[in-house]
Design a protein around this motif. Structure first.
Motif, PDB file in Angstrom:
ATOM      1  N   GLY A  96       0.837  -1.199   0.000  1.00 53.68           N
ATOM      2  CA  GLY A  96       0.000   0.000   0.000  1.00 53.68           C
ATOM      3  C   GLY A  96       0.869   1.245   0.000  1.00 53.68           C
ATOM      4  N   PHE A  97       0.433   2.252  -0.749  1.00 54.18           N
ATOM      5  CA  PHE A  97       1.208   3.477  -0.874  1.00 54.18           C
ATOM      6  C   PHE A  97       1.058   4.346   0.374  1.00 54.18           C
ATOM      7  N   VAL A  98       2.092   5.132   0.645  1.00 55.87           N
ATOM      8  CA  VAL A  98       2.132   6.034   1.797  1.00 55.87           C
ATOM      9  C   VAL A  98       2.240   7.460   1.286  1.00 55.87           C
ATOM     10  N   GLU A 430       9.873   6.728   7.190  1.00 60.58           N
ATOM     11  CA  GLU A 430       9.990   8.125   7.619  1.00 60.58           C
ATOM     12  C   GLU A 430       9.060   8.400   8.800  1.00 60.58           C
ATOM     13  N   ILE A 431       7.860   7.871   8.730  1.00 61.61           N
ATOM     14  CA  ILE A 431       6.889   8.078   9.800  1.00 61.61           C
ATOM     15  C   ILE A 431       7.311   7.355  11.082  1.00 61.61           C
ATOM     16  N   TYR A 432       7.893   6.167  10.945  1.00 59.25           N
ATOM     17  CA  TYR A 432       8.182   5.342  12.124  1.00 59.25           C
ATOM     18  C   TYR A 432       9.571   5.565  12.718  1.00 59.25           C
ATOM     19  N   ASP A 433      10.462   6.257  12.020  1.00 58.02           N
ATOM     20  CA  ASP A 433      11.792   6.503  12.593  1.00 58.02           C
ATOM     21  C   ASP A 433      11.707   7.193  13.945  1.00 58.02           C
ATOM     22  N   SER A 434      10.863   8.211  14.024  1.00 57.70           N
ATOM     23  CA  SER A 434      10.762   8.964  15.280  1.00 57.70           C
ATOM     24  C   SER A 434      10.200   8.109  16.406  1.00 57.70           C
ATOM     25  N   LYS A 435       9.445   7.079  16.051  1.00 59.70           N
ATOM     26  CA  LYS A 435       8.879   6.171  17.048  1.00 59.70           C
ATOM     27  C   LYS A 435       9.896   5.133  17.515  1.00 59.70           C
ATOM     28  N   GLY A 436      11.041   5.095  16.830  1.00 59.00           N
ATOM     29  CA  GLY A 436      12.099   4.166  17.214  1.00 59.00           C
ATOM     30  C   GLY A 436      11.812   2.731  16.874  1.00 59.00           C
ATOM     31  N   ILE A 438      10.654  -0.281  13.517  1.00 58.55           N
ATOM     32  CA  ILE A 438      10.524  -0.608  12.101  1.00 58.55           C
ATOM     33  C   ILE A 438       9.055  -0.470  11.714  1.00 58.55           C
ATOM     34  N   ALA A 439       8.801   0.148  10.588  1.00 60.14           N
ATOM     35  CA  ALA A 439       7.421   0.350  10.147  1.00 60.14           C
ATOM     36  C   ALA A 439       6.727  -0.991   9.952  1.00 60.14           C
ATOM     37  N   PRO A 440       5.493  -1.129  10.443  1.00 66.59           N
ATOM     38  CA  PRO A 440       4.774  -2.394  10.286  1.00 66.59           C
ATOM     39  C   PRO A 440       4.158  -2.569   8.908  1.00 66.59           C
ATOM     40  N   MET A 441       4.282  -1.547   8.052  1.00 74.71           N
ATOM     41  CA  MET A 441       3.760  -1.639   6.693  1.00 74.71           C
ATOM     42  C   MET A 441       4.810  -1.049   5.757  1.00 74.71           C
ATOM     43  N   GLY A 442       4.541  -1.050   4.474  1.00 66.36           N
ATOM     44  CA  GLY A 442       5.461  -0.422   3.522  1.00 66.36           C
ATOM     45  C   GLY A 442       6.198  -1.400   2.635  1.00 66.36           C
ATOM     46  N   GLY A 447       4.703 -11.136   8.233  1.00 71.30           N
ATOM     47  CA  GLY A 447       4.590 -10.394   9.478  1.00 71.30           C
ATOM     48  C   GLY A 447       4.171  -8.949   9.301  1.00 71.30           C
ATOM     49  N   LYS A 448       4.311  -8.407   8.087  1.00 65.40           N
ATOM     50  CA  LYS A 448       3.903  -7.027   7.850  1.00 65.40           C
ATOM     51  C   LYS A 448       2.379  -6.955   7.729  1.00 65.40           C
ATOM     52  N   LEU A 449       1.855  -5.772   7.998  1.00 69.40           N
ATOM     53  CA  LEU A 449       0.428  -5.545   7.835  1.00 69.40           C
ATOM     54  C   LEU A 449       0.017  -5.797   6.385  1.00 69.40           C
ATOM     55  N   ALA A 450      -1.194  -6.283   6.224  1.00 71.98           N
ATOM     56  CA  ALA A 450      -1.699  -6.577   4.881  1.00 71.98           C
ATOM     57  C   ALA A 450      -2.257  -5.301   4.261  1.00 71.98           C
TER      58      ALA A 450
END
Length: 518
Positions: A96-98, A430-436, A438-442, A447-450
Motif C-alpha cells: 500500500g502506498f504512503v 519516515e513516519i516510524y523513525d521517530s517512534k524508534g 521498524i514500520a509495520p507496513m510499507g 509479518g507485515k500488515l496486509a
C-alpha cells in the motif's frame, strides 16, 4: 478589495485556523464497503513488487491471516484453504502506498472528508501523514485517526501531525518552555508529529525539536519565506529537524553571492501572484548543480539523516496552468466547489495564477530542473526521498495528485523501482523513525500488515496505469482506443476495497453537488 485580499491571504499563509470547524463528520463504514478481514485471504498468481527495490517476481501467492501477511509462496500453485481468494493472475501486487503530505479539505471546497479518503484508497494509498488534517480546537485528526485504526470508517491509516501552538487553549508558543509544554501536551493527545511553517524563532524551534525527539514525535517543515532569513533548511537541520517538504529552505541554503534572497523592489509576499511568480526566479540566485556548494549542502543533509518529501506535483500547474485546469479527471471526480476553489482568486490560498504568463511558466520549468537535480543527487548519494501530494490546492485533487507525484519523482530521475520504494517502504519508515521502530507496513513481507495494492497493468512500465481514470492507448490489432489500468483492489489491514466502486461513490458525490447547484 485590496484590503480584503491582503487580510485573506495573511490568514491563509499563517495557518487556516478558522477554515475547519464545520467539516462534516466522517460516516461510519457501511456494511458491504470493504470485505474482511478474513481468517485466511489468498491472493493467487500475482507478480510481486515488494517495495524494497527488489526486482519483480511471480507468480506469487500471498496468504493473509487477519490483518497481516502470514506467507509468501513463490512459484504459487500451493493448495491453501482460504475464506476468500483473489485471482490476481497476470496482475501486479505492491505494498500500500504512503502519502507523507496530506490535508483533508475545508467546508468551502470539500466538506466531507470521505471524499478525499475514498480517492486516496482508490489510488492505492493506504497510509497518510496529515500535516495536518485540520486546525483549531475542533481539529478532527485524532478522532479520525482512531476510527480509521479501528476500521469503522472508510479511510487510509492516518498519522496526525500538528502545528506548534494550535489545538490547545494556552495561546501562542512564544518561549522555549512553552514550546516543550505544547509538545508534551500534543503527544499526550495522540499526535504523531509536528509540522512547522517557520514561524518560530530559532531558540524556540530548537527547544521544540529537542522535546519532540525526546517524546518520539516526528518533525517536518515547510520553511516559509518569512522565517527563512533566520532558519533556512541547513539551519533547521542543524537545530534537529527530521524532514523537509517542498523546496522551501533549500535554495536559500544555496544562495550564490548573498546571504539573503534578493527580492524585486515591488515584491509583496501577501500578493500570491507576486510570491509564486518570484519563487521560480530564486533558482537564478543559486549556483549550479555539481558545484562545491551544492555538494557540500547535499552531503550535510545526508550526514544528518534528513528525509526529503518534495511534493513536486503541488506546483506543477505553475509549469502549465492550462494543462492543470483541463486534467481529464476533473469533470467526473473533482467537486464543483473544489474546482471553484482552484480558479484564480484573491482569497483562496494557492489560486495565484491571476495573470499567469508564458514567462512565468518558463521560469518555473527552469526552477524545476534545479529542484529535480537537487533531489536526484540527494537520492543518488543515499538520501531518503518519499512521496507526498499536498492535495486540495492548485488543481491537485486527492489520489490523482499522488500518482502525479510518482510521475514527477520519475521525471526527477528516480528509477521506477526507486519511485515505488519512495512510495512505500521509505514513506512508511519516515513516519516510524521517530517512534524508534521498524514500520509495520510499507513492504510485502511475512509479518507485515496486509496493506496491498493490486493493479491489472505493470506500473514499472507505465505509472499512468495507477490513475483512477486509467491509461488510454491504441489497440494496434483492432485500431481502436482502449483504456487499461486503474487500481483494481486496495487492501488495508486485510480489508479488501473495490477501487472502481470507491470511484463510483466519488463520482456520485460530484454529481449530487452539481445537481444541487443547478
Amino acid at each position: 478589495m485590496l484590503k480584503t485580499f491582503l487580510t485573506a491571504i495573511a490568514v491563509s499563509l499563517a495557518m487556516p485556523v478558522l477554515a475547519q470547524p464545520t467539516m462534516e463528520r466522517v460516516p461510519d463504514r457501511p456494511a458491504g464497503e470493504g470485505e474482511g478481514p478474513f481468517e485466511t485471504l489468498l491472493i493467487r498468481g500475482a507478480t510481486m513488487i515488494d517495495g524494497t527495490g527488489a526486482p519483480p517476481e511471480g507468480p506469487v501467492d500471498i496468504v493473509v491471516k487477519g490483518n497481516a501477511i502470514s506467507a509468501i509462496i513463490r512459484g504459487g500453485g500451493v493448495d491453501v484453504a482460504a475464506d476468500k481468494v483473489i485471482d490476481a493472475d497476470g496482475m501486479y501486487v505492491l505494498p500500500g502506498f504512503v502519502d507523507t503530505h496530506g490535508h483533508n479539505g475545508d467546508p468551502a471546497k470539500a466538506p466531507q472528508p470521505s471524499y478525499g479518503f475514498k480517492l486516496w484508497l482508490a489510488h492505492g494509498v493506504t497510509s497518510v501523514r496529515g500535516v495536518g488534517f485540520g486546525w483549531g480546537a475542533s481539529d478532527p485528526s485524532i478522532e479520525q485517526k482512531t476510527r480509521s485504526a479501528a476500521n469503522t470508517i472508510t479511510a487510509p491509516r492516518l498519522f496526525a501531525y500538528q502545528v506548534p501552538g494550535t489545538v490547545w487553549d494556552q495561546g501562542l508558543v512564544d518561549t522555549p518552555a512553552k514550546g516543550r509544554a505544547w509538545v508534551r501536551w500534543a503527544k499526550g493527545r495522540g499526535y504523531d508529529g509536528i509540522k512547522f511553517f517557520n514561524n518560530e524563532k530559532p531558540h524556540i524551534l530548537e527547544a521544540i525539536l529537542d522535546e519532540a525527539d525526546k517524546q518520539g514525535m516526528g518533525t517536518v517543515a515547510h520553511l516559509g519565506q518569512r522565517g527563512v532569513a533566520d532558519v533556512n533548511a541547513r539551519k533547521a537541520v542543524e537545530l534537529g529537524l527530521d524532514g523537509v517538504t517542498h523546496f522551501y529552505g533549500h535554495f536559500e541554503s544555496l544562495l550564490d553571492g548573498s546571504r539573503l534572497p534578493q527580492y524585486p523592489a515591488d515584491y509583496n509576499y501577501l500578493d500570491e501572484q507576486a510570491r509564486f511568480a518570484w519563487v521560480a526566479r530564486l533558482a537564478e540566485q543559486v549556483g549550479e548543480p555539481g558545484s562545491d556548494q551544492w555538494n557540500d549542502y547535499i552531503d550535510y543533509l545526508i550526514e544528518n539523516d534528513v528525509t526529503l518529501s518534495p511534493t513536486f506535483n503541488i506546483y506543477a500547474a505553475s509549469r502549465d496552468v492550462m494543462k492543470a485546469r483541463n486534467l481529464e479527471w476533473h469533470d467526473k471526480y473533482t467537486l464543483p466547489s473544489l474546482n471553484k476553489f482552484y480558479e484564480p482568486s484573491l482569497t483562496n490560498h494557492g489560486s495565484y495564477y491571476h495573470d499567469w504568463t508564458s514567462e512565468d511558466e518558463v521560469a518555473w520549468r527552469k526552477f524545476y530542473r534545479k529542484w529535480f537535480d537537487l533531489t536526484h543527487e540527494f537520492k543518488d548519494r543515499g538520501g531518503r526521498v518519499t512521496a507526498g501530494s499536498d492535495p486540495g490546492y492548485i488543481y491537485q485533487t486527492w489520489g490523482f495528485a499522488y500518482i502525479g507525484e510518482l510521475e514527477m519523482l520519475r521525471e526527477a530521475g528516480l528509477t521506477p523501482l526507486e519511485v515505488v520504494r519512495a512510495a512505500t517502504v521509505d514513506g512508511a519508515q519516515e513516519i516510524y523513525d521517530s517512534k524508534g521502530s521498524i514500520a509495520p507496513m510499507g513492504s510485502i513481507a511475512v509479518g507485515k500488515l496486509a496493506d496491498l495494492v493490486i493493479v491489472p497493468e505493470n506500473p514499472l512500465a507505465n505509472l499512468k496505469v495507477l490513475y483512477g481514470t486509467g491509461h488510454t492507448r491504441l489497440n494496434r490489432e483492432r485500431n481502436e482506443l482502449e483504456t487499461v489500468g486503474g487500481v483494481r483492489w486496495t487492501i488495508k489491514d486485510g480489508i479488501i476495497f473495490d477501487a472502481p466502486k470507491l470511484l463510483e461513490d466519488v463520482a456520485r458525490m460530484v454529481e449530487e453537488q452539481k445537481r444541487a447547484q443547478q
